[in-house]
Design a protein around this motif. Structure first.
Motif, short mmCIF file in Angstrom:
data_model
loop_
_atom_site.label_atom_id
_atom_site.label_comp_id
_atom_site.label_asym_id
_atom_site.label_seq_id
_atom_site.Cartn_x
_atom_site.Cartn_y
_atom_site.Cartn_z
N CYS A 9 -7.00 11.12 95.33
CA CYS A 9 -7.28 12.41 94.66
C CYS A 9 -6.23 12.69 93.59
N ILE A 10 -6.69 13.04 92.39
CA ILE A 10 -5.77 13.33 91.29
C ILE A 10 -5.65 14.84 91.05
N GLY A 11 -6.25 15.62 91.94
CA GLY A 11 -6.06 17.07 91.85
C GLY A 11 -6.67 17.71 90.62
N CYS A 12 -7.81 17.20 90.18
CA CYS A 12 -8.40 17.74 88.95
C CYS A 12 -9.15 19.04 89.20
N GLY A 13 -9.68 19.20 90.42
CA GLY A 13 -10.43 20.41 90.72
C GLY A 13 -11.92 20.33 90.43
N ALA A 14 -12.40 19.14 90.07
CA ALA A 14 -13.84 19.00 89.78
C ALA A 14 -14.68 19.30 91.01
N CYS A 15 -14.12 19.02 92.19
CA CYS A 15 -14.87 19.29 93.43
C CYS A 15 -15.21 20.77 93.53
N LEU A 23 -12.93 19.41 99.31
CA LEU A 23 -12.71 17.96 99.19
C LEU A 23 -11.25 17.71 98.84
N PHE A 24 -10.74 18.50 97.91
CA PHE A 24 -9.33 18.40 97.51
C PHE A 24 -8.42 18.64 98.73
N CYS A 37 -16.74 13.95 92.00
CA CYS A 37 -15.33 13.54 92.06
C CYS A 37 -15.11 12.25 91.26
N PRO A 38 -14.17 12.29 90.30
CA PRO A 38 -13.94 11.10 89.49
C PRO A 38 -13.26 9.97 90.27
N LYS A 39 -12.76 10.27 91.45
CA LYS A 39 -12.12 9.25 92.26
C LYS A 39 -12.99 8.86 93.45
N ILE A 83 -13.74 10.47 96.09
CA ILE A 83 -13.23 10.88 97.40
C ILE A 83 -14.43 11.20 98.29
S1 SF4 Z 1 -12.74 16.16 92.37
FE1 SF4 Z 1 -11.86 14.46 93.55
S2 SF4 Z 1 -9.99 13.91 92.43
FE2 SF4 Z 1 -10.60 15.92 91.65
S3 SF4 Z 1 -9.46 17.39 92.99
FE3 SF4 Z 1 -11.46 17.10 93.96
S4 SF4 Z 1 -11.13 15.46 95.46
FE4 SF4 Z 1 -9.38 15.39 94.02
#
Ligand code: SF4
Ligand code: HEM
Ligand code: FES
Lengths: 255, 217
Positions: free
Chosen positions: A168-174, A185-186, A233-235, A237
């Motif tokens: 997780c890169i902590g982008c907040g897309a979730c 998810l974050f 999520c771009p990663k 997760i």
């Molecule tokens: S979208 Fe994915 S990468 Fe971005 S904060 Fe949420 S869990 Fe982390």
């Protein structure tokens, strides 16, 4: 790279959210992006538009970015209704214009959630994610000598599991994708990562409770198990970490 | 923060009460299906011979419905408040119709439960007035009388469609909320939940439809 593509240049219509500050009324403005090639990244495309705007004496479109290589989690734009644009496991900075066609109209909006107030245009304040981490997303350790690398054995499956969560890169897309604006998810990624490791286990029950409290106090909603977050999520997760968080929370009731 | 205020705590309560109601729904369906082998009257008599236990069950079910509905409404209101501004364009990749209509199918079920109790339990509606006061009485005749009206059949089938949608999302959601999911079990539970939801619709729906069609008379 086929040669005919090198000459192709696209003209796009952008419909972009513009907002002066957190309290101002925002609105959509329409821009034309000219001279865009398929090799431009999405953010470079905006750079091209912004250069024109600056030359014309207008305010450039403000957006967050840093690494532009998909690892920092700063870029944050909802492109045509999907955070990061909807290409699987791709941040918007890694989205390329070859995904679009000449003449396309593209809507660009900021993350929308009560917990993410708009700072300006496409920039939102994601302090809430830091608040959740500060509530318990760490392991307390005493300083001292350098620990022996092999003193604590961690099995390969546990290490892999923790690493998957740690992506997780902590982008907040979730939270931006969630119809309830839940950043579950974050939150779960950090809870699961640390709960899987011996270093994180001692504080596991305190951590999950405190992080969930902070999640709620920051104004995020509740998870309804739609799994929209995982898709955005771009990663990539996995929502299995949310199940793990729920499990950890239930265990914590008896700890 | 206390369990009943926390995000996950309340969801767990909803999940447990919801799943217990699913169990009830399945058992109730098995019981009702005895109509097809001509045993519904003796099934009803057996149930009523349980005496005070009938009331224990009823009160437990009532407590479950009320808890589930209370937190369902509360959580939904919070979720709406957390998303004050909608996107101009919102392309959802995963959210399903069943998932996003939980509050509406749930409230429909609440209305249906009240109607259903007034109908076949208390027998307050005019079509079954003749059966009022008999415990349990000729249940078979009561059903046949009642479901000879197209509108009544429609209401029951529509309510079961709402239940089917609710469970389409709800059953897999239960496993996730309880934390029992892994990467490979999630799609399995999801399929299982959808199968149960469809069986519930077809099973319950078949009774009024069979009566209206004259297969049971
Ligand atoms: S979208 Fe994915 S990468 Fe971005 S904060 Fe949420 S869990 Fe982390
Ligand atoms: C009485 C009126 C009802 C209301 C208002 C209601 C409302 C809701 C809502 C809003 C949710 C989703 C909550 C969320 O995740 O955000 C939900 C979930 C659920 N409901 Fe209901 N519901 C009702 C009746 C029922 C009945 C009768 C059943 C079963 C037969 C049921 C089974 C479930 C299940 C299994 C879930 C998933 C639980 C979870 O979140 O994990 N519900 N309900
Ligand atoms: S700018 Fe760093 S991830 Fe996109």
């Amino acid at each position: 790279m086929s040669s005919h593509n090198e000459h192709k240049s696209m003209t796009l219509t952008l419909i972009v959210w513009r907002q002066k500050n957190a309290t101002a009324q925002g609105k959509f403005d329409t821009y034309t992006a000219k001279g865009i090639t398929e090799h431009h990244s999405f953010l470079e495309m905006l750079d091209v538009v912004n250069e024109d705007l600056i030359k014309g004496g207008k305010e450039p479109i403000m957006f967050d970015h840093d690494c532009r290589e998909g690892i920092c989690g700063m870029c944050s734009q909802v492109v045509n209704g999907v955070p990061h644009g909807g290409q699987e496991r791709t941040t918007v900075c890694q989205l390329h214009m070859r995904k679009f066609k000449d003449g396309d109209t593209i809507y660009i909006e900021p993350w929308r959630a009560r917990a993410f107030p708009i700072v300006r245009d496409l920039i939102v304040d994601r302090t809430a994610l830091d608040t959740i981490i500060q509530a318990g997303g760490f392991t307390s350790c005493h300083t001292g000598g350098i620990p022996d690398g092999n003193a604590i054995l961690i099995s390969k499956p546990d290490a892999d599991y923790a690493m998957d969560a740690a992506e997780c890169i902590g982008c907040g897309a979730c939270a931006a994708a969630c119809p309830n604006s839940a950043a579950m998810l974050f939150t779960s990624a950090k809870v699961a990562q640390l709960a899987a490791l011996p270093q994180g286990k001692p504080e596991a029950s305190v951590r999950v409770k405190k992080m969930l409290d902070a999640h709620k106090e920051c104004g995020f909603g509740n998870c309804s198990n739609h799994y929209e977050c995982q898709a955005a999520c771009p990663k990539g997760i996995n929502v299995k970490f949310i199940a793990k968080l729920n499990r950890e929370y239930l265990k914590a009731q008896f700890a | 923060m206390n369990f009943l205020k926390s995000s996950v705590g309340r969801k767990v309560l909803m999940a447990i009460t919801g799943q217990l109601m699913v169990l009830f729904v399945v058992v109730h369906l098995l019981g009702n299906s005895t109509i097809f082998i001509g045993l519904i009257n003796s099934y009803a008599e057996h149930l009523h011979s349980l005496g005070p236990f009938v009331w224990v069950f009823r009160l437990a079910l009532l407590a479950m419905v009320l808890t589930h509905a209370y937190y369902g409404i509360q959580v939904t209101l919070e979720n709406r408040a957390a998303t004050p501004q909608k996107y101009a364009v919102n392309r959802q990749l995963k959210v399903s119709l069943a998932g996003s209509s939980m509050i509406w199918t749930g409230l429909t079920l609440a209305c249906f439960i009240i109607y259903h109790l007034c109908h076949f339990t208390a027998r307050l509606t005019s079509d079954v007035a003749g059966f009022a006061g008999q415990v349990p009485g000729d249940v078979y005749r009561m059903l046949v009388t009642s479901f000879s009206h197209g509108l009544t059949v429609f209401v029951y089938v529509a309510a079961m469609a709402a239940l089917c949608l609710h469970l389409f999302h709800g059953i897999q959601s239960f496993f996730q909320t309880m934390g029992w999911n892994s990467e490979c079990s999630l799609p399995l539970f999801s399929k299982l939940g959808k199968a149960v939801a469809v069986i519930v619709l077809l099973g319950y729906g078949s009774i009024p439809v069979a009566i209206l069609a004259g297969i049971l008379s």
